[in-house]
Design a protein around this motif. Structure first.
Motif, PDB file in Angstrom:
ATOM      1  N   LYS A  22       0.833  -1.217   0.000  1.00 34.09           N
ATOM      2  CA  LYS A  22       0.000   0.000   0.000  1.00 34.09           C
ATOM      3  C   LYS A  22       0.863   1.260   0.000  1.00 34.09           C
ATOM      4  O   LYS A  22       0.558   2.248   0.674  1.00 34.09           O
ATOM      5  CB  LYS A  22      -0.979   0.014   1.179  1.00 34.09           C
ATOM      6  N   VAL A  23       1.953   1.206  -0.770  1.00 34.68           N
ATOM      7  CA  VAL A  23       2.883   2.329  -0.885  1.00 34.68           C
ATOM      8  C   VAL A  23       2.669   2.998  -2.236  1.00 34.68           C
ATOM      9  O   VAL A  23       2.481   2.328  -3.250  1.00 34.68           O
ATOM     10  CB  VAL A  23       4.344   1.823  -0.781  1.00 34.68           C
ATOM     11  N   ARG A  24       2.721   4.319  -2.256  1.00 28.85           N
ATOM     12  CA  ARG A  24       2.622   5.071  -3.506  1.00 28.85           C
ATOM     13  C   ARG A  24       4.018   5.278  -4.082  1.00 28.85           C
ATOM     14  O   ARG A  24       4.974   5.489  -3.345  1.00 28.85           O
ATOM     15  CB  ARG A  24       1.989   6.441  -3.258  1.00 28.85           C
ATOM     16  N   VAL A  25       4.125   5.220  -5.398  1.00 30.19           N
ATOM     17  CA  VAL A  25       5.396   5.479  -6.068  1.00 30.19           C
ATOM     18  C   VAL A  25       5.151   6.503  -7.166  1.00 30.19           C
ATOM     19  O   VAL A  25       4.332   6.282  -8.070  1.00 30.19           O
ATOM     20  CB  VAL A  25       5.997   4.192  -6.669  1.00 30.19           C
ATOM     21  N   ASN A  26       5.839   7.634  -7.080  1.00 29.57           N
ATOM     22  CA  ASN A  26       5.777   8.689  -8.082  1.00 29.57           C
ATOM     23  C   ASN A  26       7.192   9.195  -8.332  1.00 29.57           C
ATOM     24  O   ASN A  26       8.083   9.014  -7.500  1.00 29.57           O
ATOM     25  CB  ASN A  26       4.920   9.861  -7.582  1.00 29.57           C
ATOM     26  N   THR A  27       7.388   9.832  -9.474  1.00 28.22           N
ATOM     27  CA  THR A  27       8.650  10.505  -9.761  1.00 28.22           C
ATOM     28  C   THR A  27       8.326  11.944 -10.142  1.00 28.22           C
ATOM     29  O   THR A  27       7.194  12.263 -10.511  1.00 28.22           O
ATOM     30  CB  THR A  27       9.404   9.824 -10.915  1.00 28.22           C
ATOM     31  N   ILE A  28       9.326  12.804 -10.042  1.00 20.87           N
ATOM     32  CA  ILE A  28       9.158  14.220 -10.387  1.00 20.87           C
ATOM     33  C   ILE A  28      10.177  14.581 -11.453  1.00 20.87           C
ATOM     34  O   ILE A  28      11.369  14.339 -11.293  1.00 20.87           O
ATOM     35  CB  ILE A  28       9.346  15.121  -9.157  1.00 20.87           C
ATOM     36  N   SER A  29       9.687  15.152 -12.546  1.00 22.71           N
ATOM     37  CA  SER A  29      10.561  15.708 -13.574  1.00 22.71           C
ATOM     38  C   SER A  29      10.657  17.208 -13.337  1.00 22.71           C
ATOM     39  O   SER A  29       9.670  17.932 -13.480  1.00 22.71           O
ATOM     40  CB  SER A  29      10.009  15.410 -14.972  1.00 22.71           C
ATOM     41  N   GLN A  30      11.818  17.646 -12.970  1.00 20.36           N
ATOM     42  CA  GLN A  30      12.089  19.035 -12.587  1.00 20.36           C
ATOM     43  C   GLN A  30      12.563  19.834 -13.794  1.00 20.36           C
ATOM     44  O   GLN A  30      13.128  19.279 -14.738  1.00 20.36           O
ATOM     45  CB  GLN A  30      13.158  19.022 -11.480  1.00 20.36           C
ATOM     46  N   SER A  31      12.362  21.132 -13.752  1.00 28.04           N
ATOM     47  CA  SER A  31      12.936  22.045 -14.747  1.00 28.04           C
ATOM     48  C   SER A  31      14.446  21.879 -14.793  1.00 28.04           C
ATOM     49  O   SER A  31      15.048  21.455 -13.807  1.00 28.04           O
ATOM     50  CB  SER A  31      12.679  23.501 -14.355  1.00 28.04           C
ATOM     51  N   PRO A  32      15.064  22.257 -15.905  1.00 30.56           N
ATOM     52  CA  PRO A  32      16.525  22.325 -15.891  1.00 30.56           C
ATOM     53  C   PRO A  32      16.964  23.224 -14.736  1.00 30.56           C
ATOM     54  O   PRO A  32      16.435  24.319 -14.557  1.00 30.56           O
ATOM     55  CB  PRO A  32      16.869  22.950 -17.237  1.00 30.56           C
ATOM     56  N   THR A  33      17.853  22.728 -13.921  1.00 26.48           N
ATOM     57  CA  THR A  33      18.272  23.421 -12.707  1.00 26.48           C
ATOM     58  C   THR A  33      19.791  23.419 -12.632  1.00 26.48           C
ATOM     59  O   THR A  33      20.415  22.374 -12.798  1.00 26.48           O
ATOM     60  CB  THR A  33      17.704  22.705 -11.459  1.00 26.48           C
ATOM     61  N   LEU A  63      14.223  24.861  -4.893  1.00 27.02           N
ATOM     62  CA  LEU A  63      13.332  25.030  -3.738  1.00 27.02           C
ATOM     63  C   LEU A  63      11.881  24.755  -4.129  1.00 27.02           C
ATOM     64  O   LEU A  63      11.138  24.118  -3.370  1.00 27.02           O
ATOM     65  CB  LEU A  63      13.461  26.438  -3.143  1.00 27.02           C
ATOM     66  N   ASP A  64      11.470  25.198  -5.318  1.00 25.11           N
ATOM     67  CA  ASP A  64      10.122  24.881  -5.801  1.00 25.11           C
ATOM     68  C   ASP A  64       9.908  23.371  -5.849  1.00 25.11           C
ATOM     69  O   ASP A  64       8.859  22.862  -5.466  1.00 25.11           O
ATOM     70  CB  ASP A  64       9.890  25.442  -7.209  1.00 25.11           C
ATOM     71  N   CYS A  65      10.907  22.657  -6.335  1.00 20.21           N
ATOM     72  CA  CYS A  65      10.811  21.201  -6.427  1.00 20.21           C
ATOM     73  C   CYS A  65      10.730  20.573  -5.039  1.00 20.21           C
ATOM     74  O   CYS A  65       9.936  19.661  -4.809  1.00 20.21           O
ATOM     75  CB  CYS A  65      11.990  20.630  -7.205  1.00 20.21           C
ATOM     76  N   ALA A  66      11.528  21.076  -4.121  1.00 15.18           N
ATOM     77  CA  ALA A  66      11.489  20.556  -2.745  1.00 15.18           C
ATOM     78  C   ALA A  66      10.107  20.783  -2.132  1.00 15.18           C
ATOM     79  O   ALA A  66       9.538  19.879  -1.504  1.00 15.18           O
ATOM     80  CB  ALA A  66      12.567  21.217  -1.904  1.00 15.18           C
ATOM     81  N   ASN A  67       9.561  21.970  -2.334  1.00 16.59           N
ATOM     82  CA  ASN A  67       8.225  22.267  -1.799  1.00 16.59           C
ATOM     83  C   ASN A  67       7.162  21.376  -2.427  1.00 16.59           C
ATOM     84  O   ASN A  67       6.257  20.886  -1.745  1.00 16.59           O
ATOM     85  CB  ASN A  67       7.879  23.737  -2.021  1.00 16.59           C
ATOM     86  N   TYR A  68       7.268  21.147  -3.725  1.00 15.67           N
ATOM     87  CA  TYR A  68       6.325  20.258  -4.420  1.00 15.67           C
ATOM     88  C   TYR A  68       6.419  18.844  -3.865  1.00 15.67           C
ATOM     89  O   TYR A  68       5.401  18.189  -3.619  1.00 15.67           O
ATOM     90  CB  TYR A  68       6.638  20.288  -5.915  1.00 15.67           C
ATOM     91  N   THR A  69       7.625  18.394  -3.634  1.00 12.06           N
ATOM     92  CA  THR A  69       7.841  17.057  -3.084  1.00 12.06           C
ATOM     93  C   THR A  69       7.174  16.918  -1.717  1.00 12.06           C
ATOM     94  O   THR A  69       6.542  15.900  -1.433  1.00 12.06           O
ATOM     95  CB  THR A  69       9.345  16.757  -2.986  1.00 12.06           C
ATOM     96  N   VAL A  70       7.285  17.939  -0.885  1.00  9.62           N
ATOM     97  CA  VAL A  70       6.669  17.906   0.445  1.00  9.62           C
ATOM     98  C   VAL A  70       5.157  17.724   0.337  1.00  9.62           C
ATOM     99  O   VAL A  70       4.560  16.992   1.120  1.00  9.62           O
ATOM    100  CB  VAL A  70       7.032  19.181   1.240  1.00  9.62           C
ATOM    101  N   THR A  71       4.528  18.341  -0.668  1.00  3.21           N
ATOM    102  CA  THR A  71       3.072  18.206  -0.799  1.00  3.21           C
ATOM    103  C   THR A  71       2.655  16.761  -1.044  1.00  3.21           C
ATOM    104  O   THR A  71       1.549  16.371  -0.681  1.00  3.21           O
ATOM    105  CB  THR A  71       2.491  19.075  -1.938  1.00  3.21           C
ATOM    106  N   LEU A  72       3.547  15.976  -1.650  1.00  3.10           N
ATOM    107  CA  LEU A  72       3.204  14.583  -1.947  1.00  3.10           C
ATOM    108  C   LEU A  72       3.132  13.710  -0.697  1.00  3.10           C
ATOM    109  O   LEU A  72       2.605  12.599  -0.757  1.00  3.10           O
ATOM    110  CB  LEU A  72       4.192  14.000  -2.949  1.00  3.10           C
ATOM    111  N   PHE A  73       3.644  14.203   0.410  1.00  2.00           N
ATOM    112  CA  PHE A  73       3.544  13.466   1.673  1.00  2.00           C
ATOM    113  C   PHE A  73       2.226  13.745   2.394  1.00  2.00           C
ATOM    114  O   PHE A  73       1.920  13.117   3.392  1.00  2.00           O
ATOM    115  CB  PHE A  73       4.727  13.802   2.587  1.00  2.00           C
ATOM    116  N   SER A  74       1.440  14.648   1.848  1.00  2.00           N
ATOM    117  CA  SER A  74       0.158  15.008   2.436  1.00  2.00           C
ATOM    118  C   SER A  74      -0.880  13.930   2.157  1.00  2.00           C
ATOM    119  O   SER A  74      -0.864  13.280   1.115  1.00  2.00           O
ATOM    120  CB  SER A  74      -0.317  16.336   1.838  1.00  2.00           C
ATOM    121  N   ASP A  75      -1.810  13.758   3.086  1.00  3.43           N
ATOM    122  CA  ASP A  75      -2.933  12.865   2.853  1.00  3.43           C
ATOM    123  C   ASP A  75      -3.824  13.370   1.723  1.00  3.43           C
ATOM    124  O   ASP A  75      -4.628  12.618   1.177  1.00  3.43           O
ATOM    125  CB  ASP A  75      -3.765  12.689   4.123  1.00  3.43           C
ATOM    126  N   LEU A  76      -3.673  14.644   1.356  1.00  2.90           N
ATOM    127  CA  LEU A  76      -4.472  15.197   0.263  1.00  2.90           C
ATOM    128  C   LEU A  76      -4.080  14.594  -1.087  1.00  2.90           C
ATOM    129  O   LEU A  76      -4.829  14.701  -2.053  1.00  2.90           O
ATOM    130  CB  LEU A  76      -4.335  16.726   0.224  1.00  2.90           C
TER     131      LEU A  76
END
Length: 106
Positions: A22-33, A63-76
């Motif tokens: 019951k684990v979620r798996v996602n990846t994030i494609s970030q802007s060129p940084t 930092l935008d990517c880090a903040n986006y990643t944090v949202t994925l830990f939300s129950d939302l």
């Protein structure tokens, strides 16, 4: 090829770990940084400038990517899984923007 492989692995691992643990798996494609490693790549600054012009919202920062990643830990987002999520200001969905065309014709 690498992006397709990443998306395939995300779906495969997401399915198997979702069923078994019951684990979620996602990846994030970030802007060129700009990173320490990227700063040594010839032409990387030009690529970053190009992607900044192409992206309707501009490049996302680390930092935008880090903040986006944090949202994925939300129950939302508890039903978001098997996805490659984009945090790139719209770059991944663009063809050629007006600002890029203007810079080419100047």
């Amino acid at each position: 090829d690498a992006k397709a492989l990443l998306e395939s692995i995300t779906r495969s691992f997401g399915y198997h770990y979702g069923i078994s643990d019951k684990v979620r798996v996602n990846t994030i494609s970030q802007s060129p940084t700009m990173t320490t490693a990227g700063s040594g790549v010839k032409g990387f600054n030009e690529f970053i400038n190009f992607s900044e012009q192409m992206s309707p919202l501009g490049n996302a920062t680390a930092l935008d990517c880090a903040n986006y990643t944090v949202t994925l830990f939300s129950d939302l987002t508890k039903r978001v899984t098997l996805q490659n999520l984009y945090n790139d200001g719209g770059f991944s969905n663009m063809g050629v923007s007006d600002s890029v065309m203007d810079s080419i014709t100047e």
